[in-house]
Design a protein around this motif. Structure first.
Motif, PDB file in Angstrom:
ATOM      1  N   UNK A  32       0.833  -1.218   0.000  1.00  0.00           N
ATOM      2  CA  UNK A  32       0.000   0.000   0.000  1.00  0.00           C
ATOM      3  C   UNK A  32       0.858   1.255   0.000  1.00  0.00           C
ATOM      4  N   UNK A  33       1.904   1.254   0.834  1.00  0.00           N
ATOM      5  CA  UNK A  33       2.799   2.418   0.880  1.00  0.00           C
ATOM      6  C   UNK A  33       3.427   2.654  -0.490  1.00  0.00           C
ATOM      7  N   UNK A  60      11.351   6.527   0.490  1.00  0.00           N
ATOM      8  CA  UNK A  60      10.059   6.205   1.110  1.00  0.00           C
ATOM      9  C   UNK A  60      10.304   5.835   2.574  1.00  0.00           C
ATOM     10  N   UNK A  61      10.660   6.807   3.401  1.00  0.00           N
ATOM     11  CA  UNK A  61      11.047   6.508   4.787  1.00  0.00           C
ATOM     12  C   UNK A  61       9.951   5.823   5.607  1.00  0.00           C
ATOM     13  N   UNK A  62       8.686   6.061   5.231  1.00  0.00           N
ATOM     14  CA  UNK A  62       7.600   5.468   6.018  1.00  0.00           C
ATOM     15  C   UNK A  62       7.533   3.943   5.882  1.00  0.00           C
ATOM     16  N   UNK A  63       8.232   3.382   4.881  1.00  0.00           N
ATOM     17  CA  UNK A  63       8.214   1.925   4.691  1.00  0.00           C
ATOM     18  C   UNK A  63       9.229   1.239   5.617  1.00  0.00           C
ATOM     19  N   UNK A  64      10.139   2.013   6.172  1.00  0.00           N
ATOM     20  CA  UNK A  64      11.259   1.440   6.921  1.00  0.00           C
ATOM     21  C   UNK A  64      10.793   0.636   8.137  1.00  0.00           C
ATOM     22  N   UNK A  90      16.913  -1.130  -3.161  1.00  0.00           N
ATOM     23  CA  UNK A  90      16.217  -0.966  -4.444  1.00  0.00           C
ATOM     24  C   UNK A  90      14.909  -1.745  -4.384  1.00  0.00           C
ATOM     25  N   UNK A  91      13.874  -1.181  -4.985  1.00  0.00           N
ATOM     26  CA  UNK A  91      12.607  -1.896  -5.159  1.00  0.00           C
ATOM     27  C   UNK A  91      12.455  -2.220  -6.637  1.00  0.00           C
ATOM     28  N   UNK A  92      12.180  -3.485  -6.938  1.00  0.00           N
ATOM     29  CA  UNK A  92      11.952  -3.917  -8.323  1.00  0.00           C
ATOM     30  C   UNK A  92      10.535  -4.435  -8.460  1.00  0.00           C
ATOM     31  N   UNK A  93       9.861  -4.017  -9.498  1.00  0.00           N
ATOM     32  CA  UNK A  93       8.564  -4.607  -9.836  1.00  0.00           C
ATOM     33  C   UNK A  93       8.655  -5.045 -11.296  1.00  0.00           C
ATOM     34  N   UNK A  94       8.684  -6.359 -11.495  1.00  0.00           N
ATOM     35  CA  UNK A  94       8.610  -6.880 -12.865  1.00  0.00           C
ATOM     36  C   UNK A  94       7.133  -7.117 -13.142  1.00  0.00           C
ATOM     37  N   UNK A  95       6.471  -6.240 -13.927  1.00  0.00           N
ATOM     38  CA  UNK A  95       5.038  -6.410 -14.172  1.00  0.00           C
ATOM     39  C   UNK A  95       4.744  -7.717 -14.915  1.00  0.00           C
TER      40      UNK A  95
END
Length: 239
Positions: A32-33, A60-64, A90-95
């Motif tokens: 959601x974040x 996105x510090x609120x995800x920490x 790193x955040x990866x999203x492979x759709x």
């Protein structure tokens, strides 16, 4: 959760998989974040094939606090050590429609705050105003990577394939792999599970064939200081 067993596996094989580190509810909150962020920043890369966020924990510090739950903090302390801190995220999203293929490689660079001429550091690259450099081998050998899986991942949607024990061979050029003596392992990870690996472990991934997405949060940790005026660009203590 027998963490000594997992620690031994990482030392021996270069990786381990630990399931059920995050509950479905925790994964939902993290998702959601991520869904509610402003994606126009230059550290975000968005295309049909990939959505990636560099410096993820900084952006996105609120995800920490959601990521560093009690399970993960215990793993970091018990497997890595008391003094380890974040050095890259790193955040990866492979759709679903993404058909990325990643050839075998080692993770040979670190992210730093500036470019300096330092002995044994190089070559250098710059991506989206970020400096990356290949450091001496002992720094790479010191790093642990945690990959948090927000989706079930198997050989049909791009799970990592790895060469066990290849992390212990220094810089290992993929084209020199001797498949008569090496084996390939596919690292299936359940949603809410993690894979821990050493950056020098040879790894890659195949194309997705089942039309299911694969979202992964990749976080690297070290307890080493860099020489001279050089600093880790994302240095951060786990909460």
């Amino acid at each position: 959760m027998n963490l000594q067993h997992h620690k031994n596996l990482i030392t021996e094989n270069g990786f381990t998989v630990i399931d059920k580190i995050f509950s479905d509810e925790e994964i939902e909150k993290i998702s959601e974040v991520i869904q509610n962020i402003d994606t126009s920043k230059e550290t975000f890369r968005k295309s049909e094939d990939l959505f990636a966020i560099r410096q993820f924990l900084k952006e996105i510090p609120e995800v920490k606090k959601l990521i560093f739950n009690e399970n993960l903090k215990t793993i970091i302390k018990e497997i890595f050590g008391e003094k380890y801190f974040v050095v890259k995220s790193i955040y990866f999203d492979k759709p679903e429609k993404s058909n990325w293929y990643v050839a075998y490689h080692q993770d040979l660079t670190i992210s730093v705050d500036k470019k300096l001429e330092i002995e044994d550091f190089g070559p250098w690259t710059t991506k989206q105003n970020q400096f990356a450099v290949q450091p001496p081998l002992n720094i790479l050998e010191n790093i642990f990577t945690i990959r948090i899986h927000l989706d079930d991942t198997d050989e049909n949607n791009g799970a990592l394939k790895i060469v066990p024990k290849s992390h212990a061979k220094g810089i290992y050029r993929p084209q020199t792999i001797d498949w008569n003596s090496e084996t390939e392992t596919i690292c299936n990870v359940e949603k809410g599970g993690i894979m821990i690996m050493k950056p020098l472990l040879l790894h890659g991934s195949n194309r997705t064939t089942n039309g299911r997405k694969r979202r992964v949060i990749h976080i690297e940790f070290s307890d080493m200081e860099l020489p001279e005026e050089l600093n880790w660009s994302e240095r951060m203590k786990p909460i």
